[in-house]
Design an enzyme around this catalytic site. Structure first.
Site, mmCIF file in Angstrom:
data_model
loop_
_atom_site.group_PDB
_atom_site.id
_atom_site.type_symbol
_atom_site.label_atom_id
_atom_site.label_comp_id
_atom_site.label_asym_id
_atom_site.label_seq_id
_atom_site.Cartn_x
_atom_site.Cartn_y
_atom_site.Cartn_z
ATOM 1 N N GLY A 242 1.126 -1.388 -0.044
ATOM 2 C CA GLY A 242 0.008 0.126 -0.130
ATOM 3 C C GLY A 242 0.430 1.113 0.123
ATOM 4 N N SER B 232 3.027 2.528 -2.695
ATOM 5 C CA SER B 232 3.228 2.547 -4.337
ATOM 6 C C SER B 232 1.884 2.216 -4.859
ATOM 7 C CB SER B 232 4.780 2.022 -4.451
ATOM 8 O OG SER B 232 5.025 2.330 -5.805
ATOM 9 N N ILE C 257 -0.707 1.058 -8.041
ATOM 10 C CA ILE C 257 -2.261 0.900 -7.077
ATOM 11 C C ILE C 257 -2.539 0.751 -6.047
ATOM 12 C CG2 ILE C 257 -3.862 -1.371 -7.537
ATOM 13 C CD1 ILE C 257 -2.359 -2.099 -10.159
ATOM 14 N N SER D 14 -3.503 -10.278 -12.805
ATOM 15 C CA SER D 14 -2.673 -9.379 -13.712
ATOM 16 C C SER D 14 -3.306 -9.748 -15.821
ATOM 17 C CB SER D 14 -1.528 -9.654 -14.041
ATOM 18 O OG SER D 14 -0.342 -9.270 -15.107
ATOM 19 N N TYR E 218 6.254 -14.265 -13.744
ATOM 20 C CA TYR E 218 5.558 -13.554 -13.382
ATOM 21 C C TYR E 218 4.146 -13.961 -13.758
ATOM 22 C CZ TYR E 218 3.089 -9.276 -12.551
ATOM 23 O OH TYR E 218 1.797 -8.747 -12.366
HETATM 24 P P1 NAP Z 1 4.487 -0.655 -7.164
HETATM 25 O O1 NAP Z 1 4.249 0.528 -7.221
HETATM 26 O O2 NAP Z 1 5.697 -1.742 -7.219
HETATM 27 O O3 NAP Z 1 3.581 -1.610 -6.060
HETATM 28 C C1 NAP Z 1 4.116 -2.726 -5.969
HETATM 29 C C2 NAP Z 1 3.646 -2.763 -3.950
HETATM 30 O O4 NAP Z 1 3.942 -3.597 -3.085
HETATM 31 C C3 NAP Z 1 4.667 -1.625 -3.341
HETATM 32 O O5 NAP Z 1 4.232 -1.846 -1.951
HETATM 33 C C4 NAP Z 1 5.556 -2.795 -2.635
HETATM 34 O O6 NAP Z 1 6.288 -1.638 -1.640
HETATM 35 C C5 NAP Z 1 4.855 -4.286 -2.620
HETATM 36 N N1 NAP Z 1 5.446 -5.197 -2.134
HETATM 37 C C6 NAP Z 1 6.594 -5.835 -3.172
HETATM 38 N N2 NAP Z 1 6.750 -7.262 -2.980
HETATM 39 C C7 NAP Z 1 6.936 -6.947 -1.177
HETATM 40 C C8 NAP Z 1 7.222 -7.521 -0.512
HETATM 41 N N3 NAP Z 1 7.822 -9.353 -0.259
HETATM 42 N N4 NAP Z 1 6.487 -7.556 0.658
HETATM 43 C C9 NAP Z 1 5.203 -6.701 1.195
HETATM 44 N N5 NAP Z 1 4.839 -5.580 0.476
HETATM 45 C C10 NAP Z 1 5.669 -6.012 -1.142
HETATM 46 O O7 NAP Z 1 4.098 -1.403 -8.581
HETATM 47 P P2 NAP Z 1 2.182 -2.192 -8.998
HETATM 48 O O8 NAP Z 1 2.708 -1.583 -10.263
HETATM 49 O O9 NAP Z 1 1.556 -0.739 -8.244
HETATM 50 O O10 NAP Z 1 1.924 -2.866 -7.930
HETATM 51 C C11 NAP Z 1 1.258 -3.864 -7.570
HETATM 52 C C12 NAP Z 1 0.463 -5.094 -8.013
HETATM 53 O O11 NAP Z 1 -0.202 -4.785 -9.468
HETATM 54 C C13 NAP Z 1 1.374 -6.006 -7.826
HETATM 55 O O12 NAP Z 1 0.855 -7.378 -8.023
HETATM 56 C C14 NAP Z 1 2.031 -5.844 -9.821
HETATM 57 O O13 NAP Z 1 1.653 -7.286 -10.048
HETATM 58 C C15 NAP Z 1 0.588 -5.466 -9.756
HETATM 59 N N6 NAP Z 1 0.029 -5.415 -11.221
HETATM 60 C C16 NAP Z 1 0.908 -4.702 -11.656
HETATM 61 C C17 NAP Z 1 0.654 -4.236 -12.776
HETATM 62 C C18 NAP Z 1 1.275 -2.595 -13.828
HETATM 63 O O14 NAP Z 1 1.434 -2.399 -14.582
HETATM 64 N N7 NAP Z 1 2.060 -2.209 -12.966
HETATM 65 C C19 NAP Z 1 0.119 -4.959 -13.832
HETATM 66 C C20 NAP Z 1 -0.689 -5.835 -13.499
HETATM 67 C C21 NAP Z 1 -0.610 -6.101 -12.357
HETATM 68 P P3 NAP Z 1 7.954 -2.406 -1.001
HETATM 69 O O15 NAP Z 1 8.711 -2.574 -2.479
HETATM 70 O O16 NAP Z 1 8.061 -1.092 -0.178
HETATM 71 O O17 NAP Z 1 7.543 -4.002 -0.156
#
Ligand code: NAP
Length: 249
Positions: free
Chosen positions: A14, A16, A18, A137, A150
């Site tokens: 939460g 960063s 989404i 995703s 992934y």
């Molecule tokens: P993001 O900005 O990198 O956010 C990812 C979040 O997950 C960050 O808050 C990160 O915080 C946290 N995180 C990662 N590993 C973690 C762990 N081991 N334990 C606890 N927290 C963890 O990326 P986002 O794009 O918003 O991604 C959010 C979700 O959407 C993910 O599941 C991603 O696979 C999915 N998604 C994204 C896209 C896209 O295009 N952006 C598309 C499809 C799906 P910390 O780094 O501080 O741990």
């Protein structure tokens, strides 16, 4: 009155992208939101940006002790969870032939094991009317070059929702998958920057999307709000795409 007035929500990842956009929206709709992430500094910035109605608990979703600490905090401060958004996730790019055991373990540990134990450990705090949202995703339903590991984790998450909807039958707790397409988050941009040729990859992603652009985190958060709220009360086991049509054509 907000659509989540008086409710307690937990959003993993939460700090960063989404997850942060959803935290802002859920708080604006009246919820108290617990956010998690590994980076304390990003959690502090998120709390400052959201202002009130938010509690940050640092932790890694793939570490079960961290999850125990998270839910002990939620139990002590709120006593219940109405909405669980198991959203933390990451990916590593490598084509078949170049996949390492370490990157396989990392991506499966965070995305699959982390999602499973986040939900399992939250359940004792949930009751009828509760909503669980898992972040999937488009890649879970499509082939994507150099992204098979992934993508496989996201396909696993999609089946978690189908199977858990049955495990939760009679409980009144719903579980659905929210599957974004390419969305403008730090997570995606950092991954593309590591690969170089960021502009060409973005152009390629946009070209595959009928709406003709990338999505905004706020657009995914709006659908997360729908799944979190009673507006989706007859939905469980579903997958909802917020992908500009990418995986639909
Ligand atoms: P993001 O900005 O990198 O956010 C990812 C979040 O997950 C960050 O808050 C990160 O915080 C946290 N995180 C990662 N590993 C973690 C762990 N081991 N334990 C606890 N927290 C963890 O990326 P986002 O794009 O918003 O991604 C959010 C979700 O959407 C993910 O599941 C991603 O696979 C999915 N998604 C994204 C896209 C896209 O295009 N952006 C598309 C499809 C799906 P910390 O780094 O501080 O741990």
């Amino acid at each position: 009155m907000g659509r989540l007035e008086g409710k307690t929500a937990v959003i993993t990842g939460g700090n960063s992208g989404i997850g942060l956009a959803a935290a802002k929206r859920f708080v604006a709709e009246g919820a108290h939101v617990f956010i998690t992430g590994r980076r304390q500094e990003e959690l502090d910035k998120a709390v400052e940006a959201i202002g009130s109605g938010v509690t940050a608990v640092q932790g890694d979703v793939s570490h079960l002790d961290d999850l125990d600490r998270l839910f002990a905090t939620v139990r002590a401060e709120r006593g219940r969870i109405d909405v669980l958004f198991a959203n933390a996730g990451l990916g590593a790019l490598a084509p078949l032939g170049a996949i390492t055991e370490a990157s396989f373990d990392l991506v499966f540990d965070v995305n699959v094991k982390g999602t499973l134990f986040t939900v399992q450990k939250a359940l004792p705090l949930m009751q009828a009317g509760g909503s669980i949202i898992l972040t999937g995703s488009t890649t879970g339903s499509m082939g994507t070059p150099a992204f098979s590991v992934y993508s496989a984790t996201k396909a696993a998450i999609r089946n978690f929702a189908r199977s858990w909807a049955l495990d939760l039958k009679g409980s009144g707790i719903r579980v659905n998958v929210l599957s974004p397409g390419p969305t403008t988050t730090p997570g995606l941009f950092n991954a593309l920057a590591r690969m170089g040729s960021q502009d060409a990859i973005i152009a390629g992603l946009v070209a595959q999307t009928p709406i003709g652009r990338m999505g905004l985190p706020e657009e995914t958060a709006a659908v997360a709000l729908f799944l979190a709220s009673d507006d989706s009360s007859f939905m469980t086991g579903s997958e909802v795409f917020v992908d500009g049509g990418m995986a639909q054509v």
